[in-house]
Enzyme design. Structure first.
Site, PDB file in Angstrom:
ATOM      1  N   THR A   1       0.284   3.650   2.083  1.00 11.15           N
ATOM      2  CA  THR A   1       0.339   4.117   3.464  1.00 11.15           C
ATOM      3  C   THR A   1       1.576   3.622   4.205  1.00 11.15           C
ATOM      4  O   THR A   1       2.166   4.352   4.993  1.00 11.15           O
ATOM      5  CB  THR A   1      -0.920   3.658   4.215  1.00 11.15           C
ATOM      6  OG1 THR A   1      -1.116   2.253   3.981  1.00 11.15           O
ATOM      7  CG2 THR A   1      -2.143   4.438   3.752  1.00 11.15           C
ATOM      8  N   ASN A   2       1.967   2.381   3.992  1.00 12.22           N
ATOM      9  CA  ASN A   2       3.135   1.793   4.650  1.00 12.22           C
ATOM     10  C   ASN A   2       3.996   1.105   3.594  1.00 12.22           C
ATOM     11  O   ASN A   2       4.186  -0.114   3.633  1.00 12.22           O
ATOM     12  CB  ASN A   2       2.702   0.778   5.711  1.00 12.22           C
ATOM     13  CG  ASN A   2       1.723   1.354   6.708  1.00 12.22           C
ATOM     14  OD1 ASN A   2       2.074   2.205   7.520  1.00 12.22           O
ATOM     15  ND2 ASN A   2       0.471   0.917   6.646  1.00 12.22           N
TER      16      ASN A   2
ATOM     17  N   GLY B   1      -8.540  -7.562   5.324  1.00 10.84           N
ATOM     18  CA  GLY B   1      -9.619  -6.600   5.174  1.00 10.84           C
ATOM     19  C   GLY B   1      -9.324  -5.291   5.874  1.00 10.84           C
ATOM     20  O   GLY B   1      -8.288  -5.129   6.533  1.00 10.84           O
TER      21      GLY B   1
ATOM     22  N   CYS C   1      -3.555   0.405   9.632  1.00 10.72           N
ATOM     23  CA  CYS C   1      -4.944  -0.054   9.699  1.00 10.72           C
ATOM     24  C   CYS C   1      -5.331  -0.520  11.091  1.00 10.72           C
ATOM     25  O   CYS C   1      -6.510  -0.730  11.378  1.00 10.72           O
ATOM     26  CB  CYS C   1      -5.184  -1.178   8.694  1.00 10.72           C
ATOM     27  SG  CYS C   1      -4.184  -2.664   9.002  1.00 10.72           S
TER      28      CYS C   1
ATOM     29  N   PRO D   1       0.818  -1.226   0.000  1.00 11.01           N
ATOM     30  CA  PRO D   1       0.000   0.000   0.000  1.00 11.01           C
ATOM     31  C   PRO D   1       0.845   1.266   0.000  1.00 11.01           C
ATOM     32  O   PRO D   1       2.040   1.241   0.317  1.00 11.01           O
ATOM     33  CB  PRO D   1      -0.783  -0.125   1.305  1.00 11.01           C
ATOM     34  CG  PRO D   1       0.191  -0.824   2.220  1.00 11.01           C
ATOM     35  CD  PRO D   1       0.966  -1.778   1.356  1.00 11.01           C
TER      36      PRO D   1
ATOM     37  N   GLY E   1      -6.309  -1.819  -0.931  1.00  9.89           N
ATOM     38  CA  GLY E   1      -7.730  -1.527  -0.922  1.00  9.89           C
ATOM     39  C   GLY E   1      -8.583  -2.766  -1.092  1.00  9.89           C
ATOM     40  O   GLY E   1      -8.135  -3.795  -1.613  1.00  9.89           O
TER      41      GLY E   1
ATOM     42  N   GLU F   1     -13.661   3.605   8.907  1.00 10.29           N
ATOM     43  CA  GLU F   1     -12.210   3.751   8.932  1.00 10.29           C
ATOM     44  C   GLU F   1     -11.806   5.090   8.321  1.00 10.29           C
ATOM     45  O   GLU F   1     -12.325   5.489   7.280  1.00 10.29           O
ATOM     46  CB  GLU F   1     -11.547   2.604   8.157  1.00 10.29           C
ATOM     47  CG  GLU F   1     -10.031   2.600   8.273  1.00 10.29           C
ATOM     48  CD  GLU F   1      -9.387   1.447   7.522  1.00 10.29           C
ATOM     49  OE1 GLU F   1      -8.338   0.960   7.970  1.00 10.29           O
ATOM     50  OE2 GLU F   1      -9.923   1.043   6.474  1.00 10.29           O
TER      51      GLU F   1
END
Length: 518
Positions: free
Chosen positions: A124-125, A223, A256, A122, A205, A345
Site C-alpha cells: 500500500t505504501n 497492528g 492505515c 507493504p 498484514g 478496516e
C-alpha cells in the site's frame, strides 16, 4: 559405477536464501563501520540520501501505482517527499550519537546502534515506507535490509539501490541499505529468525507481524487501523466534512490511519449529510449499501481487489453508478461491531456512517468499532467542545486521537505535531511493543555509566573524556562537554574506516566460521 539411492545426499541451499544471508553478512560489516561515524558524518550521509529520495519522489510514485495498481500518483509523490527532507528536519535536533551527561544524577549515557534491521514493507505504501525506514536507520547508525511486498518488489529494489548509492557517495560504508530481490513468505520467516538480525520492523498484514514477534528476535510491529471518527454538533460541519473527505480519498485511502467509520448524533445527521455531499461524498441508499457490503466482504473478509481503488471504480464493481467527481462512498449502517463487516478496516474510499442518540452512546459505538479491529491505533474527533474531546479520548483504547484535522495525515504526523511516521505503534492495546509513532530513537541502545549516588562520592570532570569516532569532528556546542577527536591518521577520506581494524574484524569472522564448521 552405480549410485546408492539410499545414501545421504548433500543439501543444496536455497539460492534466494543464500543471497539474502549474504546481504545480512554484508550489512553486519557495514554497521560495525558506521557505528564509529560521528554525528557530522552521519548527518551528511542522511541529507544526501534525503535529497536523492526527494528528487525521485514522483518517479517512484508513478512506478508504485503502475506496479501495485493502488493509490494516486500525486498523493504517493507527496508521501515520498514528506519521507525525505521533512522527516530529517523533524529529527534534526535529536542527537543519537554523542553521549549525554547528567551531572545532577551523576550519570553518562552512551548511545549504540541496534545493528542489522530487517524491515518489511507493504504494497500500500511501498516506497514511502522504504524511504522512511531508511532515514530512521541512518539517523541511528544502523544498517537495514528490506523485504518488500511481492506486489511492489521492483520499485522497492530500485529505490533501495538508489538510496544506497547516494549514501556511499556521501561517505557511507557499502551495505547500509539493501533489498531482497525475490521475497517470499518462507524466505522472510527464515531471515526473521537469523541470529545476525538485531531487530525487525514489521509493517504489513497481521500474520506477518505476528510471525515477526514469534521469530525469536526483537521486533517492533504495528497492528491494523480502523479509526472511528466522531463529528460533534459543535463542529463546523462543512469544514469537518471537507477534512474527512480529503483525508479518506487521499491516495485512495491506503494509509492505515484513514477514517473508517463516521459517527455523529441523530440531531446532527441531516446537517452533516448535506456537508458530506457538498464535500464530494456519495451517500449510499440501502440497496447500494448492501451491494457494497456484498462486494467488499464477500466471505466476511475484505476483498483485496478494492484496496487503493477509486470510489467510482468500487461503485462500478459493486453494481451501481455514481457521479464521476465522487471521491468517497458513505454507507449508512444501523449497528456497529463484529457483526457489521462495514465497520472493519477497508483501505479504500468507503466510510461506514452511524448515528447515535447521545454523546455517551456515540463513544460506546466508537469503542465497539475498536474492539472489532483497530485497538491501540487511532481515532478522530471534530468539534469545539474540549470536554467532549477529552471524554472521547479518555474512553477509547487508542494511543492517538486527532482533533479537527484529517486523520490520515494527522495520526501519521503530517497534519499534527505527532512524529511523522509510517509505523503507527499500537502499544499494549494492540498487542504491540510500542505505543507511539516509531522514530529513530527506538533503534538505539543506551549504555549508562551510573556513579554512586552518595554525595561524598565525587562525579568526575569529563571535559577531557571523549568517545573515539572515525568520522568528521562534530561541530557541537560545549555542553554536554564530551567531544569527539579529530579524524585519526590512516582513515579513509570518505568513510573513515580504519583498514587495520577492518582486517582484524575479517580475521575474527573467519575464525568464528571455522569454529562453527569443526
Amino acid at each position: 559405477m552405480q549410485l546408492n539411492e539410499n545414501a545421504p545426499r548433500l543439501a543444496v541451499p536455497d539460492q534466494a536464501e543464500a543471497i539474502a544471508r549474504m546481504k545480512i553478512d554484508r550489512a553486519g560489516w557495514a554497521v560495525r563501520a558506521f557505528a564509529r561515524f560521528d554525528r557530522a558524518a552521519v548527518m551528511r550521509i542522511v541529507r544526501a540520501v534525503a535529497e536523492t529520495a526527494y528528487q525521485n519522489a514522483e518517479h517512484y510514485a508513478k512506478w508504485a501505482v503502475q506496479e501495485t495498481g493502488m493509490g494516486v500518483v500525486a498523493h504517493k509523490k507527496l508521501k515520498n517527499e514528506l519521507s525525505s527532507h521533512p522527516l530529517v528536519d523533524f529529527y534534526e535536533n535529536m542527537d543519537l550519537i554523542n553521549p549525554r551527561v547528567d551531572e545532577a544524577r551523576k550519570m553518562v549515557e552512551i548511545p549504540k546502534p541496534a545493528g542489522v534491521i530487517l524491515a518489511l514493507t507493504p504494497a500500500t505504501n511501498p516506497v514511502s515506507t522504504l524511504y522512511y525506514k531508511s532515514i530512521l536507520a541512518l539517523l541511528s547508525r544502523n544498517a537495514i535490509i528490506f523485504s518488500p511486498h511481492p506486489m511492489a518488489r521492483e520499485c522497492c529494489n530500485d529505490a533501495a539501490a538508489r538510496l544506497e548509492a547516494a549514501a556511499v557517495a556521501a561517505g557511507a560504508p557499502s551495505g547500509l541499505i539493501q533489498c531482497i530481490e525475490k521475497p517470499s513468505v518462507p524466505l522472510v520467516q527464515a531471515l526473521m529468525s537469523s541470529p545476525k538480525v538485531q531487530v525487525i520492523l514489521a509493517t504489513g498484514g497481521g500474520p506477518m507481524v505476528r510471525a515477526a514477534y514469534s521469530s525469536g528476535n526483537p521486533a517492533i510491529g504495528v497492528g491494523p487501523g480502523n479509526a472511528p471518527v466522531y463529528v460533534d454538533p459543535s463542529a463546523n460541519q462543512n469544514l469537518a466534512a471537507q477534512r474527512i473527505v480529503d483525508s479518506k480519498s487521499f491516495d485512495n485511502s491506503v494509509l492505515c490511519t484513514n477514517e473508517s467509520v463516521l459517527i455523529t448524533l441523530e440531531q446532527n445527521r441531516q446537517h452533516f449529510e448535506r456537508a458530506l455531499r457538498a464535500a464530494g461524498a456519495h451517500i449510499c441508499s440501502d440497496v447500494e449499501t448492501e451491494r457494497l457490503r456484498t462486494y467488499l466482504f464477500p466471505d466476511g473478509h475484505l476483498n483485496t481487489a478494492a484496496v487503493g481503488k477509486s470510489a467510482e471504480w468500487i461503485a462500478q464493481q459493486a453494481g451501481f453508478r455514481i457521479v464521476g467527481s465522487t471521491r468517497v462512498l458513505i454507507a449508512p449502517i444501523e449497528t456497529v461491531g463484529h457483526d457489521e463487516c462495514l465497520t472493519h478496516e477497508k483501505l479504500c474510499p468507503v466510510l461506514a456512517f452511524a448515528a447515535a442518540g447521545t454523546f455517551e452512546r456515540a463513544v460506546g459505538m466508537a469503542q465497539m468499532i475498536l474492539r472489532a479491529s483497530g485497538n491501540g491505533h487511532s481515532a478522530s474527533f471534530h468539534g469545539e467542545d474540549p470536554q467532549r474531546a477529552m471524554d472521547f479520548a479518555a474512553a477509547l483504547t487508542v494511543y492517538r486521537v486527532v482533533v479537527n484535522a484529517p486523520c490520515s495525515q494527522g495520526a501519521a504526523g503530517f497534519a499534527t505535531h505527532l512524529a511523522p511516521s509510517f509505523m503507527i505503534g499500537t502499544g499494549y492495546f494492540g498487542r504491540s511493543s510500542v505505543g507511539e509513532n516509531i522514530g529513530p530513537q527506538h533503534l538505539v541502545h543506551w549504555t549508562r555509566l551510573a556513579w554512586n549516588s552518595d554525595q561524598s562520592v565525587r562525579f568526575p570532570d569529563l571535559s577531557d573524556v571523549r568517545l573515539v569516532f572515525d568520522g568528521d569532528a562534530p561541530r557541537q556546542p560545549a555542553a554536554p562537554r564530551l567531544v569527539s577527536p579529530a579524524p585519526v591518521a590512516g582513515m579513509e577520506e570518505r568513510g573513515g574506516v580504519d583498514r587495520e581494524v577492518l582486517r582484524q574484524l575479517i580475521l575474527q569472522e573467519l575464525r568464528e566460521l571455522t569454529r562453527g564448521q569443526q
